[in-house]
Design a protein around this motif. Structure first.
Motif, short mmCIF file in Angstrom:
data_model
loop_
_atom_site.label_atom_id
_atom_site.label_comp_id
_atom_site.label_asym_id
_atom_site.label_seq_id
_atom_site.Cartn_x
_atom_site.Cartn_y
_atom_site.Cartn_z
N GLY A 126 2.77 10.76 -9.45
CA GLY A 126 2.29 11.08 -10.79
C GLY A 126 2.50 10.02 -11.83
N LEU A 127 2.86 8.78 -11.44
CA LEU A 127 3.03 7.73 -12.43
C LEU A 127 1.69 7.35 -13.04
N ALA A 128 1.75 6.87 -14.27
CA ALA A 128 0.55 6.42 -14.96
C ALA A 128 0.00 5.16 -14.28
N PRO A 129 -1.30 4.90 -14.42
CA PRO A 129 -1.90 3.74 -13.75
C PRO A 129 -1.21 2.42 -14.07
N HIS A 130 -0.81 2.21 -15.35
CA HIS A 130 -0.16 0.94 -15.67
C HIS A 130 1.21 0.84 -15.02
N GLN A 131 1.87 1.99 -14.83
CA GLN A 131 3.15 1.98 -14.14
C GLN A 131 2.98 1.70 -12.64
N VAL A 132 1.91 2.24 -12.06
CA VAL A 132 1.62 1.96 -10.65
C VAL A 132 1.33 0.47 -10.48
N LEU A 133 0.56 -0.10 -11.40
CA LEU A 133 0.23 -1.53 -11.32
C LEU A 133 1.49 -2.38 -11.45
N LEU A 134 2.35 -2.05 -12.40
CA LEU A 134 3.60 -2.81 -12.57
C LEU A 134 4.46 -2.70 -11.32
N THR A 135 4.52 -1.51 -10.74
CA THR A 135 5.29 -1.33 -9.50
C THR A 135 4.72 -2.18 -8.38
N GLY A 136 3.37 -2.20 -8.27
CA GLY A 136 2.73 -2.99 -7.22
C GLY A 136 2.98 -4.48 -7.38
N ILE A 137 2.91 -4.99 -8.62
CA ILE A 137 3.17 -6.41 -8.86
C ILE A 137 4.62 -6.75 -8.54
N SER A 138 5.53 -5.85 -8.94
CA SER A 138 6.95 -6.07 -8.63
C SER A 138 7.18 -6.09 -7.13
N LEU A 142 0.84 -1.19 0.00
CA LEU A 142 0.00 0.00 0.00
C LEU A 142 0.88 1.25 0.00
N ALA A 143 1.91 1.25 0.85
CA ALA A 143 2.82 2.39 0.89
C ALA A 143 3.50 2.60 -0.46
N LEU A 144 3.92 1.49 -1.09
CA LEU A 144 4.59 1.59 -2.39
C LEU A 144 3.64 2.14 -3.45
N VAL A 145 2.44 1.59 -3.52
CA VAL A 145 1.47 2.01 -4.54
C VAL A 145 1.06 3.47 -4.34
N LEU A 146 0.79 3.85 -3.09
CA LEU A 146 0.38 5.23 -2.83
C LEU A 146 1.52 6.20 -3.11
N GLY A 147 2.74 5.78 -2.78
CA GLY A 147 3.88 6.67 -3.01
C GLY A 147 4.10 6.96 -4.49
N VAL A 148 4.13 5.91 -5.31
CA VAL A 148 4.38 6.14 -6.74
C VAL A 148 3.15 6.75 -7.41
N GLY A 149 1.95 6.41 -6.91
CA GLY A 149 0.74 7.02 -7.47
C GLY A 149 0.70 8.51 -7.21
N ALA A 150 1.08 8.92 -5.98
CA ALA A 150 1.08 10.34 -5.65
C ALA A 150 2.16 11.09 -6.42
N PRO A 181 -7.68 -2.44 -7.09
CA PRO A 181 -8.37 -1.40 -7.88
C PRO A 181 -7.74 -1.16 -9.25
N TYR A 182 -6.39 -1.22 -9.31
CA TYR A 182 -5.71 -1.01 -10.59
C TYR A 182 -5.93 -2.19 -11.52
N LEU A 183 -5.99 -3.41 -10.95
CA LEU A 183 -6.28 -4.58 -11.77
C LEU A 183 -7.68 -4.51 -12.37
N LEU A 184 -8.60 -3.87 -11.63
CA LEU A 184 -9.99 -3.75 -12.09
C LEU A 184 -10.22 -2.51 -12.95
N GLY A 185 -9.14 -1.74 -13.21
CA GLY A 185 -9.25 -0.62 -14.14
C GLY A 185 -9.44 0.74 -13.50
N ALA A 186 -9.44 0.83 -12.18
CA ALA A 186 -9.59 2.14 -11.52
C ALA A 186 -8.31 2.96 -11.72
N THR A 187 -8.46 4.28 -11.70
CA THR A 187 -7.31 5.16 -11.88
C THR A 187 -7.41 6.34 -10.93
#
Length: 366
Positions: A170-182, A160-168, A299-305
């Motif tokens: 300004g990364l694109a949603p697909h980049q946030v998702l890739l970061t979260g999976i990694s 959650l910390a990783l996803v919120l950090g990169v999302g805040a 949420p990113y897997l389900l298409g939310a942005t």
């Protein structure tokens, strides 16, 4: 034998009758819980649980005697007792015993003038009996369960910390998702490997302190008068006299081809059950880290942005933290709500810091 009821001259009020009927309902439900638990146990544990059920039935006679003609009216037990009974039908005995320990420890009889001192004392002793029964199950759970809970919480909070950090930032949603999976894969593999090494290392350290079975083969050749073997027992904590007797017994057993151990009887529980197995702890840690870490990226897997995905991720993780914190509280014999809120505060605190840093770095980059 029924308890002696405190004397009262006036007829009981409707409120007092309802209170006694509630006590009676609680005792009946608790008796049922103990009898159900006894059906799942054998030996001494089963006898203990049946004895607790018999004690709850004795308590019922106290309230039946006070209620008289009003004893036939059935009321709902307290919410906590209802929850205990419902969970007792679904979950294993450790979960139910933990809840029962809390229920017995919070008996209302201490402040109820119509409950006898013996009943109040019974409830306190019951709590200690349940604590002892639950301790056996907790020791069996502690190894792999510890790895599972820590893994799930680490996955929830770190990803959650990783996803919120990169999302805040300004990364694109697909980049946030890739970061979260990694983050999920890296963290789960790291947790699993670390837990495996930790448990195996602990077992190896303990095994290194235990006697070498091959050393018993030389016992028949020892001089029973000089008895060098006594030094082994003295080194393991026995007095000189105790060590001499133990060594002589060990030599005689070896001559009779009986099983011999160099451990004093107080140290012969060496299966290290509470540690769990290395592979079991690693698998539990990997799976539960992954199960926790996947929640922030759902949420990113389900298409939310955007902000919608961030709010959904935080909400889902918050619910999961409350559940895991509450379960840990229950299994440890403590109130679940404070532990759930503590877990939530720690998780959101860490995520909030990384989110703020992401906003800061995103603004700086812009």
């Amino acid at each position: 034998m029924p308890f002696d009821a405190p004397p009262h001259t006036a007829a009981p009020s409707p409120a007092l009758i309802r209170q006694w009927q509630r006590h009676l309902a609680n005792e009946r439900m608790e008796e049922q819980v103990y009898r159900r638990l006894a059906q799942r146990r054998r030996g001494e544990d089963r006898d203990i649980l049946l004895s607790l059920a018999d004690a709850e039935r004795r308590h019922q006679q106290h309230w039946i005697g006070l209620l008289g003609k009003h004893a036939g009216r059935r009321r709902m037990p307290a919410l906590g007792v209802l929850v205990l009974a419902a969970l007792g039908r679904v979950f294993g005995s450790i979960f139910v015993l933990a809840l029962a320990q809390q229920a017995e420890a919070k008996s209302p009889y201490d402040s109820d003038s119509f409950a006898s001192d013996e009943m109040a004392a019974d409830e306190k002793v019951h709590a200690e009996v349940i604590r002892a029964l639950a301790a056996k199950s907790r020791s069996r759970l502690s190894g792999n369960f510890r790895a599972a809970v820590f893994g799930a919480n680490d996955g929830l909070v770190s990803n959650l910390a990783l996803v919120l950090g990169v999302g805040a930032a300004g990364l694109a949603p697909h980049q946030v998702l890739l970061t979260g999976i990694s983050g999920l894969l890296a963290g789960a593999l790291s947790m699993g490997a670390g837990e495996f090494v930790s448990v195996r290392s602990q077992r190896e350290l303990l095994d290194a302190s235990e006697p070498d079975p091959a050393s018993t083969e030389v016992l028949p050749a020892l001089n029973i008068d000089a008895n060098e073997l006594a030094l082994v027992f003295r080194a393991r904590g026995m007095t000189a006299e105790e060590a001499a007797r133990a060594a002589e017994t060990a030599i005689r057993k070896s001559q009779a081809r009986a099983v011999v151990t160099f451990l004093p009887s107080s140290m012969q529980s060496s299966d290290h059950e509470e540690l769990g197995t290395g592979l079991g702890a690693a698998a539990a840690s990997f799976c539960f880290f992954a199960s926790g870490a996947v929640i922030p990226i759902l949420p990113y897997l389900l298409g939310a942005t955007g902000l919608t995905a961030i709010v959904l991720a935080a909400g889902l993780v918050g619910l999961a933290l409350l559940v895991t914190g509450g379960i840990v509280g229950i299994l440890s014999g403590r109130a679940p709500l404070p532990r759930a809120l503590r877990q939530l505060a720690i998780g959101f605190g860490a995520a909030g810091i990384t989110y703020a840093l992401g906003l800061l770095f995103g603004a700086s980059a812009g």
